[in-house]
Design a protein around this motif. Structure first.
Motif, short mmCIF file in Angstrom:
data_model
loop_
_atom_site.label_atom_id
_atom_site.label_comp_id
_atom_site.label_asym_id
_atom_site.label_seq_id
_atom_site.Cartn_x
_atom_site.Cartn_y
_atom_site.Cartn_z
N LEU A 214 0.77 -1.17 0.01
CA LEU A 214 0.00 -0.27 0.02
C LEU A 214 0.85 1.38 -0.09
O LEU A 214 1.95 1.30 0.53
N THR A 215 0.41 2.26 -0.73
CA THR A 215 1.07 3.57 -0.82
C THR A 215 0.43 4.45 0.32
O THR A 215 0.87 5.80 0.17
N GLY A 216 -0.76 4.27 0.55
CA GLY A 216 -1.66 5.40 1.25
C GLY A 216 -2.88 4.57 1.97
O GLY A 216 -3.14 3.39 1.73
N VAL A 217 -3.31 5.12 3.21
CA VAL A 217 -4.27 4.46 4.17
C VAL A 217 -5.44 5.35 4.36
O VAL A 217 -5.24 6.67 4.82
N VAL A 218 -6.35 4.92 4.30
CA VAL A 218 -7.67 5.84 4.92
C VAL A 218 -8.26 4.99 5.97
O VAL A 218 -8.76 3.67 5.70
N VAL A 219 -8.52 5.63 7.22
CA VAL A 219 -9.07 4.91 8.26
C VAL A 219 -10.67 5.69 8.49
O VAL A 219 -10.60 6.69 8.80
N ASN B 286 5.01 6.16 4.49
CA ASN B 286 5.11 7.43 5.35
C ASN B 286 3.95 7.88 6.00
O ASN B 286 2.66 7.95 5.41
N PRO B 287 3.96 8.30 7.37
CA PRO B 287 3.00 8.53 8.10
C PRO B 287 1.88 9.46 7.73
O PRO B 287 0.49 9.69 8.00
N PHE B 288 2.34 10.49 6.73
CA PHE B 288 1.45 11.49 6.37
C PHE B 288 0.78 11.23 5.12
O PHE B 288 -0.13 12.10 4.60
N LEU B 289 0.73 9.80 4.93
CA LEU B 289 -0.07 9.45 3.81
C LEU B 289 -1.28 8.64 4.33
O LEU B 289 -1.79 7.80 3.62
N CYS B 290 -1.49 9.03 5.76
CA CYS B 290 -2.47 8.20 6.47
C CYS B 290 -3.29 9.52 6.71
O CYS B 290 -3.07 10.16 7.32
N GLU B 291 -4.75 9.14 6.36
CA GLU B 291 -5.77 10.23 6.82
C GLU B 291 -6.78 9.47 7.47
O GLU B 291 -7.33 8.31 7.26
N ARG C 270 -14.67 8.71 0.42
CA ARG C 270 -14.39 8.99 -0.97
C ARG C 270 -13.39 10.21 -0.81
O ARG C 270 -12.26 10.25 -1.59
N LEU C 271 -13.90 11.30 -0.18
CA LEU C 271 -13.22 12.62 -0.04
C LEU C 271 -11.67 12.29 0.53
O LEU C 271 -10.69 12.74 -0.07
N MET C 272 -11.53 11.45 1.49
CA MET C 272 -10.26 11.09 2.28
C MET C 272 -9.41 10.44 1.24
O MET C 272 -8.29 10.66 1.26
N VAL C 273 -10.10 9.34 0.38
CA VAL C 273 -9.35 8.71 -0.53
C VAL C 273 -8.58 9.64 -1.45
O VAL C 273 -7.50 9.52 -1.92
N ALA D 235 4.47 13.09 0.83
CA ALA D 235 5.24 12.61 1.59
C ALA D 235 5.91 13.55 2.40
O ALA D 235 6.87 14.34 2.06
N LEU D 236 5.75 13.58 3.86
CA LEU D 236 6.31 14.59 4.51
C LEU D 236 7.35 14.20 5.56
O LEU D 236 7.25 12.96 5.93
N THR D 237 8.22 15.03 5.93
CA THR D 237 9.20 14.62 6.96
C THR D 237 9.30 15.66 8.09
O THR D 237 9.32 16.91 7.97
#
Length: 409
Positions: A5-10, A32-37, A64-67, A75-77
């Motif tokens: 996975l390259t991103g996650v939506v919870v 990258n944690p900032f690709l999780c919303e 859908r909006l969050m996806v 990706a942020l640091t």
């Protein structure tokens, strides 16, 4: 990790609740944690709408909006910055004093800024504390002295904050030290200047039930232990004559050329402990405060009953200096009021019930035959030993009456 996975939506609750938890889990899986919303379908759907098809559709749209948001995220640091390892505490009451001491004891430098000439705040005005009825200054004075002696604390009394700029870890704070007209380093608080000063003024510390001189020390245990000149009452600063204090001061501590000082402080953290102002009971004219001399506030009572107060601890009516035989306390003046002028007046202050119980105890201790009545809305005794303290008051003859008086005549 299994699906690359390259991103996650919870889809769950508010990001304020568990966003850090899920982002940490994502990071441990190599994303990258900032690709999780988080799509907040709890507060925005299930908690505020009926369980209908439209609610489900709204939840689907939020997901859908969050996806789409995650697809566009970058990706942020985390940014790491240098921290100025010095703290600023605004307010020199008991909260600010304790905060400054805790930080200083942790090995960090602290600047304690207090707008009044001395630290201590309102606690210095109190006679006793509840529920133990310990002497207030017996608790506070050692802490005040410790502030003055702690090498990690710089005390700036008679000083106000002008401007705050910067960010966490690196603040620039502009402060203005108001002119004191007395050198703190030279003054030894001998009192000769005040003894000879011809100008008098109402004593704010004693709630104007006594007078002080134009050159004065706020109270005997004040820190800094230095006199200050009230420029509004000083005959030299207002009319250009007198200067008696300057003539009698053997150490040359009086300095009428003092113009104050503006400084810029560099600090990494700020603690705001600015305390409170008593409610102006004149806003409730039905109770007569400000019209009837024998209607007083709780802070007025503290100074009158205090051993070092204007009556030396005797509870005397301001109108005739006679001890009252019957005393009534009215609770919730300025709070628990749906007709209040601001929203805050509808809330309970949490401290008034115990303050009044303490005052009633103090009256009974000094005048056992006095009748004491407390008119209350609800008794709020949520603290260690508070309920027992209140019950003991009832057992000792204090009369608690549930109801709010309509008028005092």
């Amino acid at each position: 990790a299994d699906y690359g996975l390259t991103g996650v939506v919870v889809a769950a609750c508010s990001p304020h609740m568990h966003e850090k938890t899920f982002r940490k889990a994502v990071e441990e899986a190599g994303v990258n944690p900032f690709l999780c919303e988080m799509a907040n379908i709890r507060e925005h759907c299930s908690w505020v709408h009926e369980r209908e098809e439209a609610t489900t559709q709204k939840a689907i749209e939020l997901v859908r909006l969050m996806v789409e948001k995650v697809k566009r995220n970058t990706a942020l640091t985390p940014v790491r910055v240098q921290v100025t390892k010095r703290a600023l505490v605004i307010g020199g009451g008991v909260a600010g004093i304790q905060a400054a001491l805790d930080i200083a004891d942790g090995g960090h430098e602290v600047v304690l800024v207090e707008k009044e000439p001395s630290i201590g705040g309102h606690m210095a005005q109190l006679s006793e504390t509840f529920p133990t009825l310990d002497c207030s200054l017996c608790i506070l004075s050692p802490k005040m002295v410790e502030v003055a002696e702690n090498e990690n604390i710089e005390l700036l009394a008679n000083t106000e904050i002008v401007k705050v700029e910067g960010q966490v870890g690196d603040f620039k704070v502009e402060v203005y030290r108001k002119p004191r007209y007395v050198d703190e380093e030279k003054c030894v608080a001998c009192g000769l200047c005040a003894e000879r000063c011809p100008s008098k003024a109402p004593d704010e510390f004693n709630r104007n039930y006594a007078t002080r001189k134009a050159i004065y020390i706020p109270f005997p245990q004040a820190i800094p232990a230095s006199y200050i000149i009230d420029r509004e009452r000083c005959l030299y600063l207002t009319k250009g004559r007198c200067r008696v204090c300057e003539k009698v001061c053997e150490r040359g501590a009086v300095n009428f050329q003092d113009e104050g000082e503006t400084r810029t402080l560099s600090v990494g953290a700020i603690v705001v402990a600015t305390g409170f102002e008593p409610y102006d009971a004149r806003k409730k004219p039905q109770y007569g405060y400000g019209r009837y001399p024998n209607v007083i506030t709780s802070l007025d009572f503290e100074r009158i009953i205090c051993a070092d107060g204007p009556t030396h601890g005797k509870l005397l009516r301001p109108s005739d200096n006679v001890a009252p035989k019957r005393v009534a306390f009215i609770q919730c003046v300025g709070s628990r009021d749906e007709h209040g002028r601001d929203g805050a007046s509808q809330y309970c202050s949490r401290v008034c019930c115990m303050i009044t119980a303490k005052h009633a105890f103090m009256i009974k201790e000094k005048y056992p035959e006095a009748e004491v009545y407390v008119y209350y809305t609800d008794m709020r005794t949520a603290g260690k030993g508070f309920e027992e303290f209140y019950r003991r008051g009832r057992e000792e003859g204090i009369t608690f009456i549930r109801g709010k008086p309509g008028q005092v005549t």
